[in-house]
Design a protein around this motif. Structure first.
Motif, short mmCIF file in Angstrom:
data_model
loop_
_atom_site.label_atom_id
_atom_site.label_comp_id
_atom_site.label_asym_id
_atom_site.label_seq_id
_atom_site.Cartn_x
_atom_site.Cartn_y
_atom_site.Cartn_z
N LEU A 153 33.29 36.79 41.44
CA LEU A 153 34.21 35.97 42.22
C LEU A 153 34.19 34.52 41.73
O LEU A 153 35.24 33.93 41.46
CB LEU A 153 33.83 36.04 43.71
N CYS A 154 32.98 33.96 41.60
CA CYS A 154 32.83 32.57 41.15
C CYS A 154 33.34 32.39 39.72
O CYS A 154 33.98 31.37 39.39
CB CYS A 154 31.37 32.12 41.23
N LEU A 155 33.09 33.40 38.88
CA LEU A 155 33.54 33.34 37.48
C LEU A 155 35.06 33.29 37.40
O LEU A 155 35.63 32.48 36.66
CB LEU A 155 33.01 34.57 36.73
N LEU A 156 35.73 34.14 38.18
CA LEU A 156 37.19 34.17 38.17
C LEU A 156 37.78 32.88 38.75
O LEU A 156 38.75 32.34 38.23
CB LEU A 156 37.71 35.38 38.94
N LEU A 157 37.18 32.41 39.85
CA LEU A 157 37.68 31.17 40.47
C LEU A 157 37.50 29.96 39.56
O LEU A 157 38.30 29.03 39.58
CB LEU A 157 36.96 30.92 41.80
N SER A 158 36.44 29.98 38.74
CA SER A 158 36.10 28.80 37.93
C SER A 158 37.04 28.57 36.74
O SER A 158 36.88 27.60 36.01
CB SER A 158 34.65 28.90 37.42
N HIS A 159 38.03 29.47 36.57
CA HIS A 159 39.01 29.25 35.50
C HIS A 159 39.76 27.93 35.70
O HIS A 159 40.23 27.33 34.74
CB HIS A 159 40.04 30.40 35.47
N ASP A 160 39.90 27.50 36.95
CA ASP A 160 40.70 26.30 37.23
C ASP A 160 39.89 25.11 37.75
O ASP A 160 40.45 24.06 38.02
CB ASP A 160 41.78 26.64 38.27
N GLY A 161 38.59 25.28 37.94
CA GLY A 161 37.81 24.15 38.45
C GLY A 161 36.40 24.57 38.82
O GLY A 161 36.03 25.74 38.71
N LYS A 162 35.61 23.60 39.27
CA LYS A 162 34.23 23.87 39.64
C LYS A 162 34.17 24.49 41.04
O LYS A 162 34.71 23.93 41.99
CB LYS A 162 33.42 22.58 39.58
N VAL A 163 33.52 25.64 41.14
CA VAL A 163 33.46 26.36 42.42
C VAL A 163 32.28 25.85 43.25
O VAL A 163 31.15 25.79 42.77
CB VAL A 163 33.32 27.88 42.19
N LYS A 164 32.58 25.51 44.51
CA LYS A 164 31.54 25.04 45.44
C LYS A 164 31.37 26.07 46.56
O LYS A 164 32.25 26.90 46.78
CB LYS A 164 31.95 23.69 46.05
N ASP A 165 30.26 25.97 47.27
CA ASP A 165 30.00 26.87 48.41
C ASP A 165 31.12 26.75 49.44
O ASP A 165 31.50 27.73 50.09
CB ASP A 165 28.66 26.52 49.07
N GLU A 166 31.65 25.52 49.58
CA GLU A 166 32.73 25.28 50.56
C GLU A 166 33.97 26.12 50.24
O GLU A 166 34.68 26.55 51.14
CB GLU A 166 33.13 23.79 50.58
N HIS A 167 34.21 26.33 48.95
CA HIS A 167 35.38 27.13 48.54
C HIS A 167 35.23 28.58 49.03
O HIS A 167 36.16 29.16 49.59
CB HIS A 167 35.51 27.13 47.01
N ILE A 168 34.04 29.14 48.83
CA ILE A 168 33.79 30.53 49.25
C ILE A 168 33.87 30.63 50.77
O ILE A 168 34.47 31.56 51.31
CB ILE A 168 32.40 31.03 48.76
N SER A 169 33.28 29.66 51.46
CA SER A 169 33.31 29.65 52.94
C SER A 169 34.74 29.61 53.45
O SER A 169 35.08 30.26 54.44
CB SER A 169 32.54 28.44 53.49
N LEU A 170 35.58 28.85 52.76
CA LEU A 170 36.99 28.72 53.16
C LEU A 170 37.71 30.06 53.04
O LEU A 170 38.49 30.45 53.92
CB LEU A 170 37.67 27.67 52.29
#
Length: 276
Positions: free
Chosen positions: A163-180
Motif C-alpha cells: 500500500l505504502c509503495l503504491l501510494l509513494s509514487h506521488d509523494g512521501k507517505v505518512k501515517d496520517e495518510h493511511i489513517s485518513l
C-alpha cells in the motif's frame, strides 16, 4: 440555389438525428424503469453474469438515509445464474478487466459485495468532497489512492508495505495518510493480521447491520409459516422492519446462499426454508 437545397438537406438531417436521439433516450429510460419494477417471479434467473449484474444494479433499492452506490452480493449471483462455475469464471474475468471490484464483508465468512468500478469511484469522490467541506488536511492521498492503488490492485486485500509503495509514487507517505483512508471507510484493518487491509465501501456500515438483521427477520417470517414456505409473489411484496434493503434483495441473497430454496408449483414459484 444549390446552397439553399444543401442547407435544407442539413436541417432535415439534423431533425432526423434529434428525433433518433430522443427515441433512444426514451427506450433507455423504459428499459431502466422495467429493470427496476420487474418482479422476482419474472427475473429470478439470467443467462450470464453480466446481464444479472446489470439488472440487479438497476434493481438496487433506493435508500434515502444512506448515500451509497448500488452493490450486488456474490450469493445473489448464485441465485440468478444456475452455473456457479460460470459465475466465478466470469466474475474473475470482469475483475481483471477492471469493470468491477469485489469487497469482503464482515457479515459472514463467505460474504462478498460486488460494485461496478464507476460506481465505486463515484462513492470515493463523494467521500473526498465531504472531507474537503470539513477542511481536512492531507487530502492528496485520495488522488494517490485512486491513481496508483485502485488502478494496480484488483484483489480484495492489500498489505501495508505494498500500500505504502503504491501510494509513494506521488509523494512521501505518512501515517496520517493511511489513517485518513481508514477513517474514510476505504480500508479496514484485518483482525488476524494488522499489517493487512481489506478494501471497503465507504458508508456501508449501517446497510450491513440491516443485511444481517434482515436475513434473520426473513428466515423467522418463513419459519413461522405452517410448512416453512410461502408463494414468492406475495412474499416479495412484504416489507422488512429491520433492514434498509428490500425483500427482493434479501430473497436473492438467501436463495443463493442456500438458506432458502425455490420450488416450481402449478400456482407459481414457492419459497421454502432449506432443511439443515
Amino acid at each position: 440555389m444549390d446552397s439553399v437545397a444543401e442547407s435544407s438537406k442539413n436541417r432535415k438531417r439534423l431533425r432526423e438525428e434529434e428525433e433518433q436521439q430522443k427515441k433512444e433516450e426514451i427506450k433507455a429510460e423504459e428499459t431502466s424503469s422495467t429493470d427496476q419494477t420487474l418482479s422476482l417471479v419474472d427475473s429470478l434467473t439470467f443467462s450470464d453474469t453480466m446481464v444479472a449484474l446489470r439488472i440487479m444494479r438497476a434493481q438496487f433499492p433506493h435508500i434515502d438515509k444512506v448515500s451509497i452506490q448500488p452493490f450486488i452480493l456474490h450469493s445473489q449471483l448464485y441465485s440468478s445464474v444456475k452455473d456457479r462455475t460460470q459465475v466465478d469464471r466470469e466474475l474473475e474475468s470482469l475483475r481483471r478487466e477492471k469493470v468491477l471490484r469485489v469487497f469482503k464483508l464482515n457479515t459472514g465468512q463467505d460474504d462478498h459485495a460486488i460494485m461496478f468500478l464507476d460506481d465505486y469511484l463515484t462513492q470515493l469522490d463523494r467521500v473526498v468532497k465531504r472531507m474537503e467541506e470539513k477542511k481536512q488536511r492531507n487530502l492528496e492521498v485520495f488522488e494517490w489512492f485512486k491513481a496508483h492503488v485502485i488502478d494496480n490492485k484488483q484483489d480484495p486485500s492489500i498489505d501495508h508495505q505494498e500500500l505504502c509503495l503504491l501510494l509513494s509514487h506521488d509523494g512521501k507517505v505518512k501515517d496520517e495518510h493511511i489513517s485518513l483512508l481508514i477513517n474514510a471507510g476505504l480500508l479496514t484493518r484485518q483482525l488476524i493480521d494488522p499489517n493487512m487491509y481489506w478494501f471497503s465501501i465507504p458508508n456501508i456500515g449501517s446497510i450491513l447491520k440491516g443485511l444481517s438483521q434482515g436475513r434473520k427477520e426473513l428466515l423467522s417470517l418463513l419459519n413461522r409459516q405452517r410448512y416453512k414456505e410461502m408463494m414468492l409473489a406475495p412474499l416479495e411484496k412484504k416489507r422488512l422492519r429491520l433492514s434498509l434493503l428490500d425483500m427482493r434483495f434479501h430473497l436473492r441473497d438467501l436463495i443463493g446462499s442456500g438458506h432458502l430454496k425455490t420450488v416450481n408449483t402449478p400456482t407459481g414459484l414457492l419459497v421454502r426454508v432449506s432443511k439443515d
